[in-house]
Design an enzyme around this catalytic site. Structure first.
Site, PDB file in Angstrom:
ATOM      1  N   GLU A   1     -20.055 -36.567   7.087  1.00 23.25           N
ATOM      2  CA  GLU A   1     -20.909 -37.699   6.765  1.00 23.25           C
ATOM      3  C   GLU A   1     -22.141 -37.327   5.942  1.00 23.25           C
ATOM      4  OE1 GLU A   1     -21.346 -36.388  11.044  1.00 23.25           O
ATOM      5  OE2 GLU A   1     -19.719 -36.857   9.714  1.00 23.25           O
TER       6      GLU A   1
ATOM      7  N   ARG B   1     -20.522 -27.145  18.913  1.00 20.89           N
ATOM      8  CA  ARG B   1     -20.551 -27.762  20.244  1.00 20.89           C
ATOM      9  C   ARG B   1     -19.199 -27.754  20.946  1.00 20.89           C
ATOM     10  NH1 ARG B   1     -24.611 -30.173  17.413  1.00 20.89           N
ATOM     11  NH2 ARG B   1     -26.616 -30.128  18.456  1.00 20.89           N
TER      12      ARG B   1
END
Length: 183
Positions: free
Chosen positions: A107, A70
């Site tokens: 994560e 992104r």
């Protein structure tokens, strides 16, 4: 600020994506709305030119580094508006030629990033951009790559920050996020 509230209203949450327990915040709806996209880019460029550049030693940005994937969507536009070059940081094995790599924990697993070894010259001022900072692992790895090439990261820029994870604490330069998400 009205522009921040406007952008925040467009972002969409996706619970349990990409795995259970992760609340994914999707910035892609901003890209589908030309006014929102322009608002985002203008906001980020204004921040960099009015806040980041004046505090930097060289008083300019030489390179905008965008993180896979992104960061590739906003990084080139920001670089163009700043008169800087754009350099992609990609997942291992996606760039041709001689590359430098860094591994990081995120994560929901581990991964590696690479940058072409001639993409940044020693001493160049660098801004690193991505859509989101959570734990800070991927941004930290990008910063390590910039440092390995001799560049100087002057700021990390994010659209969204997941505040409770405090990912900015592991970074080697100041960080700015347009939207601070509390949970």
């Amino acid at each position: 600020m009205a522009d921040i509230e406007y952008l925040q209203s467009i972002i969409r949450p996706h619970p349990d994506f990409p795995k259970k327990g992760i609340n994914f915040l999707d910035m892609l709806p901003i890209l589908r709305d030309p006014i929102a996209f322009e608002t985002l880019i203008t906001h980020l460029v204004h921040h960099i030119t009015s806040q980041t550049v004046p505090k930097s030693l060289r008083k300019k940005v030489d390179v905008v580094v965008g993180l896979d994937a992104r960061g590739f969507l906003i990084g080139p536009i920001i670089a163009l508006r700043l008169g800087a070059s754009f350099v992609p940081v990609r997942k291992r094995g996606k760039l041709p030629g001689d590359c430098v790599s860094a591994t990081y924990e995120k994560e929901y697993g581990a991964d590696s990033f690479e940058i072409q070894s001639d993409a940044i010259l020693p001493g160049q001022s660098v801004v690193i951009v991505d859509d989101l900072i959570a734990t800070g692992g991927s941004a930290k790895a990008a910063g390590e790559l910039v440092q390995k090439l001799g560049g100087v990261t002057i700021e990390y820029i994010f659209i969204i920050e997941i505040m409770f994870l405090k990912g900015y604490q592991c970074l080697d330069a100041p960080a700015y996020s347009v939207i601070q998400h509390l949970d």
